[in-house]
Design a protein around this motif. Structure first.
Motif, PDB file in Angstrom:
ATOM      1  N   PRO A 193       1.462   6.740   6.072  1.00 49.03           N
ATOM      2  CA  PRO A 193       0.008   6.822   6.205  1.00 49.03           C
ATOM      3  C   PRO A 193      -0.449   8.283   6.192  1.00 49.03           C
ATOM      4  N   GLY A 194      -1.520   8.559   5.453  1.00 50.84           N
ATOM      5  CA  GLY A 194      -2.041   9.935   5.409  1.00 50.84           C
ATOM      6  C   GLY A 194      -1.563  10.725   4.214  1.00 50.84           C
ATOM      7  N   VAL A 195      -0.740  10.124   3.348  1.00 56.59           N
ATOM      8  CA  VAL A 195      -0.272  10.857   2.156  1.00 56.59           C
ATOM      9  C   VAL A 195      -1.466  11.165   1.243  1.00 56.59           C
ATOM     10  N   SER A 196      -1.298  12.194   0.425  1.00 54.65           N
ATOM     11  CA  SER A 196      -2.334  12.517  -0.570  1.00 54.65           C
ATOM     12  C   SER A 196      -1.900  11.950  -1.921  1.00 54.65           C
ATOM     13  N   ARG A 197      -2.784  12.034  -2.895  1.00 51.40           N
ATOM     14  CA  ARG A 197      -2.435  11.580  -4.247  1.00 51.40           C
ATOM     15  C   ARG A 197      -1.231  12.364  -4.781  1.00 51.40           C
ATOM     16  N   ALA A 198      -1.245  13.690  -4.527  1.00 53.56           N
ATOM     17  CA  ALA A 198      -0.136  14.525  -5.021  1.00 53.56           C
ATOM     18  C   ALA A 198       1.181  14.128  -4.351  1.00 53.56           C
ATOM     19  N   ASP A 199       1.111  13.814  -3.035  1.00 50.61           N
ATOM     20  CA  ASP A 199       2.324  13.358  -2.325  1.00 50.61           C
ATOM     21  C   ASP A 199       2.874  12.086  -2.963  1.00 50.61           C
ATOM     22  N   ILE A 200       1.972  11.180  -3.289  1.00 54.36           N
ATOM     23  CA  ILE A 200       2.411   9.897  -3.862  1.00 54.36           C
ATOM     24  C   ILE A 200       3.103  10.147  -5.201  1.00 54.36           C
ATOM     25  N   ALA A 201       2.507  11.038  -6.018  1.00 51.12           N
ATOM     26  CA  ALA A 201       3.119  11.332  -7.317  1.00 51.12           C
ATOM     27  C   ALA A 201       4.514  11.912  -7.112  1.00 51.12           C
ATOM     28  N   LEU A 202       4.639  12.802  -6.134  1.00 52.51           N
ATOM     29  CA  LEU A 202       5.944  13.422  -5.865  1.00 52.51           C
ATOM     30  C   LEU A 202       6.972  12.395  -5.398  1.00 52.51           C
ATOM     31  N   ARG A 203       6.540  11.507  -4.513  1.00 53.90           N
ATOM     32  CA  ARG A 203       7.474  10.548  -3.920  1.00 53.90           C
ATOM     33  C   ARG A 203       7.884   9.451  -4.893  1.00 53.90           C
ATOM     34  N   GLY A 237      -6.142  17.963  -0.844  1.00 54.44           N
ATOM     35  CA  GLY A 237      -6.177  16.540  -1.218  1.00 54.44           C
ATOM     36  C   GLY A 237      -6.607  15.707  -0.028  1.00 54.44           C
ATOM     37  N   ARG A 238      -7.266  14.606  -0.307  1.00 49.17           N
ATOM     38  CA  ARG A 238      -7.677  13.718   0.785  1.00 49.17           C
ATOM     39  C   ARG A 238      -6.503  12.834   1.200  1.00 49.17           C
ATOM     40  N   SER A 239      -6.396  12.638   2.510  1.00 51.88           N
ATOM     41  CA  SER A 239      -5.354  11.723   2.978  1.00 51.88           C
ATOM     42  C   SER A 239      -5.767  10.285   2.638  1.00 51.88           C
ATOM     43  N   LEU A 240      -4.755   9.459   2.445  1.00 48.66           N
ATOM     44  CA  LEU A 240      -5.012   8.057   2.095  1.00 48.66           C
ATOM     45  C   LEU A 240      -4.394   7.128   3.142  1.00 48.66           C
ATOM     46  N   HIS A 241      -5.134   6.074   3.431  1.00 52.86           N
ATOM     47  CA  HIS A 241      -4.686   5.099   4.427  1.00 52.86           C
ATOM     48  C   HIS A 241      -5.003   3.705   3.904  1.00 52.86           C
ATOM     49  N   THR A 254       3.529  -0.108  -5.906  1.00 52.60           N
ATOM     50  CA  THR A 254       4.274   1.094  -5.524  1.00 52.60           C
ATOM     51  C   THR A 254       3.381   2.060  -4.741  1.00 52.60           C
ATOM     52  N   VAL A 255       2.148   2.248  -5.206  1.00 55.54           N
ATOM     53  CA  VAL A 255       1.220   3.141  -4.489  1.00 55.54           C
ATOM     54  C   VAL A 255       0.910   2.567  -3.106  1.00 55.54           C
ATOM     55  N   VAL A 298      -1.454   7.926 -10.692  1.00 58.87           N
ATOM     56  CA  VAL A 298      -1.747   7.743  -9.262  1.00 58.87           C
ATOM     57  C   VAL A 298      -3.255   7.807  -9.038  1.00 58.87           C
ATOM     58  N   GLY A 299      -3.917   8.772  -9.682  1.00 56.91           N
ATOM     59  CA  GLY A 299      -5.364   8.926  -9.502  1.00 56.91           C
ATOM     60  C   GLY A 299      -6.112   7.659  -9.905  1.00 56.91           C
ATOM     61  N   GLY A 300      -5.740   7.086 -11.043  1.00 55.90           N
ATOM     62  CA  GLY A 300      -6.412   5.870 -11.516  1.00 55.90           C
ATOM     63  C   GLY A 300      -6.163   4.686 -10.591  1.00 55.90           C
ATOM     64  N   VAL A 301      -4.913   4.530 -10.162  1.00 57.69           N
ATOM     65  CA  VAL A 301      -4.566   3.395  -9.289  1.00 57.69           C
ATOM     66  C   VAL A 301      -5.285   3.545  -7.947  1.00 57.69           C
ATOM     67  N   VAL A 302      -5.278   4.768  -7.386  1.00 60.03           N
ATOM     68  CA  VAL A 302      -5.910   4.983  -6.077  1.00 60.03           C
ATOM     69  C   VAL A 302      -7.409   4.710  -6.163  1.00 60.03           C
ATOM     70  N   GLN A 303      -8.023   5.176  -7.228  1.00 65.99           N
ATOM     71  CA  GLN A 303      -9.471   4.963  -7.384  1.00 65.99           C
ATOM     72  C   GLN A 303      -9.804   3.459  -7.350  1.00 65.99           C
ATOM     73  N   ALA A 304      -8.996   2.680  -8.083  1.00 64.15           N
ATOM     74  CA  ALA A 304      -9.252   1.234  -8.118  1.00 64.15           C
ATOM     75  C   ALA A 304      -8.992   0.599  -6.740  1.00 64.15           C
ATOM     76  N   LEU A 305      -7.959   1.080  -6.058  1.00 60.82           N
ATOM     77  CA  LEU A 305      -7.626   0.491  -4.748  1.00 60.82           C
ATOM     78  C   LEU A 305      -8.665   0.861  -3.691  1.00 60.82           C
ATOM     79  N   VAL A 306      -9.227   2.063  -3.777  1.00 61.34           N
ATOM     80  CA  VAL A 306     -10.287   2.458  -2.837  1.00 61.34           C
ATOM     81  C   VAL A 306     -11.527   1.601  -3.106  1.00 61.34           C
ATOM     82  N   LYS A 307     -11.848   1.458  -4.375  1.00 58.44           N
ATOM     83  CA  LYS A 307     -13.030   0.659  -4.748  1.00 58.44           C
ATOM     84  C   LYS A 307     -12.858  -0.800  -4.310  1.00 58.44           C
ATOM     85  N   GLY A 308     -11.639  -1.289  -4.429  1.00 57.72           N
ATOM     86  CA  GLY A 308     -11.378  -2.695  -4.096  1.00 57.72           C
ATOM     87  C   GLY A 308     -11.173  -2.951  -2.613  1.00 57.72           C
ATOM     88  N   GLY A 309     -11.261  -1.903  -1.777  1.00 53.78           N
ATOM     89  CA  GLY A 309     -11.153  -2.109  -0.336  1.00 53.78           C
ATOM     90  C   GLY A 309      -9.726  -2.184   0.180  1.00 53.78           C
TER      91      GLY A 309
END
Ligand SMILES: [Zn+2]
Length: 396
Positions: free
Chosen positions: A32-42, A77-81, A23-24, A50-61
């Motif tokens: 593209p460019g959403v923040s963690r808060a945007d993802i939680a809202l959507r 918030g940092r944008s995510l891509h 889902t994330v 969301v924070g935990g999932v994003v952290q793992a996905l950033v670490k995993g490339g």
């Protein structure tokens, strides 16, 4: 392990984690460019999840962080891509007229490709040749340093829903082929997710999954090449591809549109393919297997018989579009496949037929866009690579 893309099910290990991760990822892919808060809202997921999932996905490339955005007086918030730099997927199409291969990144961008125009012969030697080409593609500079998520193969016929078996490819003469098992005998291929799917399903999946922006609610993709197939995709975070009891959903080339018409390769009479397909046009123009259909039609474009042949094929294609629209009512129709190289002489009559034969039911509804993919050389290969990515995101 499913052999074509399927959404996570309650039987999957870590079902909830898979669901949240996909889902994330899908939210970042669509926005593209959403923040963690945007993802939680959507999505309705909590910020902590969301924070935990994003952290793992950033670490995993899978994701990368971009610039800081200040929003509405809250914490910036940092944008995510999607991270297009670290992973790749391999996708290959075993087509009636040749082999087509791509390596893609997570954005669906083609990093390297290969088109081998020699028609496949038997399954065994085709697997050997395809494996050689895949190994060479994997060694391309843009691909070799990446982690490969796996390999998908698209084939010109229905794939059984119970096992990764190509049930029948009438235009290759292959029956009940376990193509992935043949490939597994070959050295040097990547580990990870391996999938086999029908080429029209794969192409439809890729057009939906890698759609720029938010995709339509559902699409129907007509693959018009040597044969005619169709793939249907709908869904939100998880694309759903109906496959039918025997994997035969979308075999529209074998719907009968001329009772008592000409004999089809499938054994029946009057199938759509007898009017609009690469093989039927080649037979009508008496072309040998080496000749290019596009070149032959261009060279004889002024002959009234050739013009009539292509126009009749276009009208049959329009009839298929119309019937699909009536039976499935998708939000978007897409025409692809090698016949699109014939251009306006084919697509013009198809679109004319489609719009001029809409009945009162369809005329009252909002018009449905018809997108034409003029060069679909790698559409199915890229599509099956998309399936590898989607399934890998579930199985991380
Ligand atoms: Zn048929």
């Amino acid at each position: 392990m499913p052999h074509s893309f399927t959404p996570p099910s309650a039987g999957d290990l870590n079902y909830l984690k898979s669901l949240n991760r996909s889902t994330v990822l899908s939210t970042v892919r669509r926005h593209p460019g959403v923040s963690r808060a945007d993802i939680a809202l959507r999505t309705g997921l909590t910020k902590a999840t969301v924070g935990g999932v994003v952290q793992a996905l950033v670490k995993g490339g899978w994701l990368r962080e971009g610039e800081l955005h200040a929003r509405g007086g809250g914490r910036p918030g940092r944008s995510l891509h999607l991270d297009g730099e670290r992973h790749c997927m391999l996708g290959a199409e075993v087509g009636v007229k040749g082999l087509r291969l791509v390596a893609c990144n997570l954005l669906g961008e083609v990093l390297a490709s290969c088109h081998c125009p020699a028609p496949p012969t038997d399954p065994e030697s085709t697997a050997v040749r395809l494996a050689e080409l895949l190994v060479a593609l994997r060694e391309e500079p843009a691909v070799s340093a990446r982690h490969c998520l796996g390999l998908g193969v698209a084939v010109p016929g229905p794939v059984s829903t119970r096992a990764p078996i190509l049930s029948l490819a009438p235009n290759l003469g292959w029956v009940d082929v376990d193509f992935l098992a043949l490939l597994r005998r070959e050295p040097g291929l990547p580990a990870g997710t391996w999938l086999l799917d029908n080429e029209a399903n794969a192409a439809a999946f890729g057009e939906f999954y890698f759609f720029e922006g938010v995709p339509p609610e559902s699409i129907a993709y007509i693959s018009a090449g040597s044969g005619i197939g169709c793939g249907v995709v709908s869904g939100d975070h998880f694309p759903v591809v109906p496959r039918g009891h025997q994997g035969l959903v979308g075999e529209i080339g074998h719907t009968v549109i001329q009772p008592d018409g000409s004999r089809c390769h499938c054994g029946n009479r009057g199938c759509a393919e007898t009017l609009v397909s690469g093989w039927a046009l080649r037979e009508a123009l008496d072309l040998d297997s080496e000749a290019s259909l596009g070149d032959a039609v261009a060279a004889r474009a002024e002959e009234p018989a050739v013009r009539a042949l292509i126009q009749r094929a276009g009208q049959a294609l329009g009839l298929l579009l119309l019937n699909l629209h009536h039976t499935l009512n998708p939000s978007m129709l897409i025409l692809g496949g090698s016949l699109m190289q014939l251009g306006e002489p084919l697509t013009g009559p198809a679109l004319d037929y489609f719009t001029s034969h809409q009945n009162d039911l369809l005329r009252q509804s909002q018009s449905v866009p018809v997108k034409i993919i003029a060069d679909g050389t790698f559409t199915a290969a890229r599509g099956v690579a998309a399936e590898v990515m989607a399934r890998s995101a579930i199985d991380i």
